[in-house]
Scaffold this motif. Structure first.
Motif, PDB file in Angstrom:
ATOM      1  N   GLU A 193     -47.260  -2.833  42.433  1.00  0.00           N
ATOM      2  CA  GLU A 193     -46.389  -1.920  43.479  1.00  0.00           C
ATOM      3  C   GLU A 193     -45.102  -1.913  42.960  1.00  0.00           C
ATOM      4  O   GLU A 193     -44.186  -0.599  43.526  1.00  0.00           O
ATOM      5  N   SER A 194     -44.494  -2.423  42.070  1.00  0.00           N
ATOM      6  CA  SER A 194     -43.104  -2.174  41.541  1.00  0.00           C
ATOM      7  C   SER A 194     -43.111  -0.941  40.647  1.00  0.00           C
ATOM      8  O   SER A 194     -42.153  -0.393  40.462  1.00  0.00           O
ATOM      9  N   ASN A 195     -44.188  -0.656  40.010  1.00  0.00           N
ATOM     10  CA  ASN A 195     -44.180   0.606  39.206  1.00  0.00           C
ATOM     11  C   ASN A 195     -45.461   1.662  39.616  1.00  0.00           C
ATOM     12  O   ASN A 195     -45.546   2.445  38.649  1.00  0.00           O
ATOM     13  N   ILE A 196     -46.083   1.336  40.788  1.00  0.00           N
ATOM     14  CA  ILE A 196     -47.099   2.580  40.993  1.00  0.00           C
ATOM     15  C   ILE A 196     -46.659   2.686  42.728  1.00  0.00           C
ATOM     16  O   ILE A 196     -46.713   1.969  43.348  1.00  0.00           O
ATOM     17  N   SER A 197     -46.388   3.909  42.914  1.00  0.00           N
ATOM     18  CA  SER A 197     -46.136   4.175  44.418  1.00  0.00           C
ATOM     19  C   SER A 197     -47.080   5.389  44.911  1.00  0.00           C
ATOM     20  O   SER A 197     -47.747   6.118  43.978  1.00  0.00           O
ATOM     21  N   ILE A 198     -47.198   5.573  46.281  1.00  0.00           N
ATOM     22  CA  ILE A 198     -48.250   6.408  46.700  1.00  0.00           C
ATOM     23  C   ILE A 198     -47.282   7.259  47.852  1.00  0.00           C
ATOM     24  O   ILE A 198     -46.708   6.613  48.943  1.00  0.00           O
ATOM     25  N   TYR A 199     -47.208   8.755  47.784  1.00  0.00           N
ATOM     26  CA  TYR A 199     -46.883   9.293  48.539  1.00  0.00           C
ATOM     27  C   TYR A 199     -47.621  10.166  49.377  1.00  0.00           C
ATOM     28  O   TYR A 199     -48.576  10.728  48.744  1.00  0.00           O
ATOM     29  N   ASP A 200     -47.858   9.783  50.779  1.00  0.00           N
ATOM     30  CA  ASP A 200     -49.268  10.488  51.503  1.00  0.00           C
ATOM     31  C   ASP A 200     -48.684  11.551  52.127  1.00  0.00           C
ATOM     32  O   ASP A 200     -47.715  11.159  53.292  1.00  0.00           O
ATOM     33  N   CYS A 201     -49.143  12.612  51.979  1.00  0.00           N
ATOM     34  CA  CYS A 201     -48.981  13.808  52.839  1.00  0.00           C
ATOM     35  C   CYS A 201     -49.906  13.965  53.836  1.00  0.00           C
ATOM     36  O   CYS A 201     -51.122  13.740  53.793  1.00  0.00           O
TER      37      CYS A 201
END
Length: 379
Positions: A193-201
């Motif tokens: 979680e510290s270096n992978i994020s998800i932006y959900d449209c």
């Protein structure tokens, strides 16, 4: 044994803290020089690990403060991407005990620390993370747009890269996928979680809007030096992307864009029909841009964070040709002469066309109409 780590880039700091705790050290961290000096007085560490280029002050100022405390015998180690000889000499003149140049592996960092202050008693229940992991010179954000990538997403390759290359933050933008892409991304993110994020449209807006949203999202993260984007199919791989980042870091360019030019020593493959269409479209693009680009549409680009608001602040008028709009926005903001100096087109060593591309031959025909629209709107 106590270690104080000072760095204004959280991506680096978290990785350093985790490894040192695995090795049995007691660790405190500070994300600014000022906080580091305050912690130094209360924590009384055996070793201070400090970066040079921090936003609030130079790490050398922190070193001066530590060395002014004559009664404290803490060892001081600098770990920095700053390789200027005068800075290194100044550090040793002030009394530092070691200077590590990024990129550097966590294993080398640990070995140097053990040499200076010894080895603590390790809790046998603590598992030390295996594998060579590199602390990068710069923190880099990468946007990966995803639309119905459930079957094509190379999760293992992405997770492996994020695990080994500390300083990279991967932001996957789920562009309103109708398959299980979001679930695949959540599994990919789990534990990183510290270096992978998800932006959900919430709904599908097309690649242009997905990349735009991801770039603006990462631009808010002040620790990132550079921000770029990469296709989810990894037709351009991370080795080439790393080369783009290095070129950006070693130059005065604002944007470094990959180019899929066929040349000796490079593994560049395209479908023959796509190649002919690409050449035709590129000729039209060069005419519109009035700049000598060979390949505006390569899905691998990295840029200085300062130009992100200029390029992505407003929505694009096309779904696929936002790269062309980016370069037009650079030309309009800086002027054509200056823009040509700020943009570098760098040939890739590897590029493989991936099956399952979302862009059909029919879509390619539509592109000509979209280019006409771009020429009219940005005239």
């Amino acid at each position: 044994m106590k270690i104080l780590a000072i760095d204004d880039q959280q991506l680096i700091l978290l990785s350093v803290e985790k490894r040192l705790k695995e090795l049995g050290y007691t660790v405190m961290t500070a994300n600014s020089g000022q906080k580091g000096m305050e912690l130094f007085d209360s924590f009384d560490p055996d070793l201070v690990l400090v970066d040079i280029n921090m936003t609030d002050m130079s790490g050398l100022e922190v070193v001066k403060y530590i060395k002014s405390k004559g009664e404290n015998k803490a060892q001081v180690m600098v770990m920095s991407g700053n390789t200027e000889e005068n800075i290194i000499i100044d550090g040793f003149t002030l009394g530092i005990d070691d200077y590590m140049k990024k990129p550097v592996s966590l294993d080398e960092m640990a070995a140097r620390i053990k040499r200076l202050i010894g080895v603590p008693k390790v809790n046998n229940n603590v598992k030390v993370t295996a594998g060579a992991r590199m602390l990068q010179k710069n923190c880099v954000g990468v946007v990966i747009p995803c639309y119905n990538e459930e079957e094509r997403l190379l999760s293992i390759e992405f997770k492996d890269f994020a695990h080994k290359n500390l300083g990279y933050h991967l932001c996957f933008v789920n562009d309103g996928s109708t398959d299980n892409t979001l679930e695949v991304l959540k599994k990919l993110q789990d534990g990183s979680e510290s270096n992978i994020s998800i932006y959900d449209c919430a709904k599908n807006g097309g690649k242009a809007e997905a990349v735009r949203q991801g770039m603006l999202f990462l631009e808010k993260d002040e620790q990132l030096d550079y921000i770029g984007f990469l296709d989810a199919d990894l037709s351009t791989d991370f080795r080439d992307f790393d080369d783009l980042v290095e070129t950006l870091d070693q130059s005065s360019f604002k944007i470094v864009s990959g180019s899929r030019m066929s040349r000796m020593g490079a593994n560049i493959t395209k479908e023959s029909a796509r190649k002919i269409i690409s050449m035709t479209i590129n000729l039209i693009i060069r005419t519109i841009l009035r700049m000598p680009f060979n390949d505006t549409q390569c899905g691998a680009k990295v840029m200085d964070r300062s130009v992100v608001p200029i390029l992505f602040g407003k929505p694009f008028i096309t779904k696929w040709l936002f790269d062309v709009e980016m370069f037009i926005r650079m030309r309009k903001h800086y002027g054509k002469t200056e823009a040509k100096k700020l943009i570098c087109e760098q040939p890739l060593k590897r590029w493989i066309h991936a099956d399952g591309s979302k862009l059909s031959m029919k879509d390619s025909v539509k592109i000509v109409g979209q280019l006409a629209k771009i020429a009219f709107v940005y005239r």
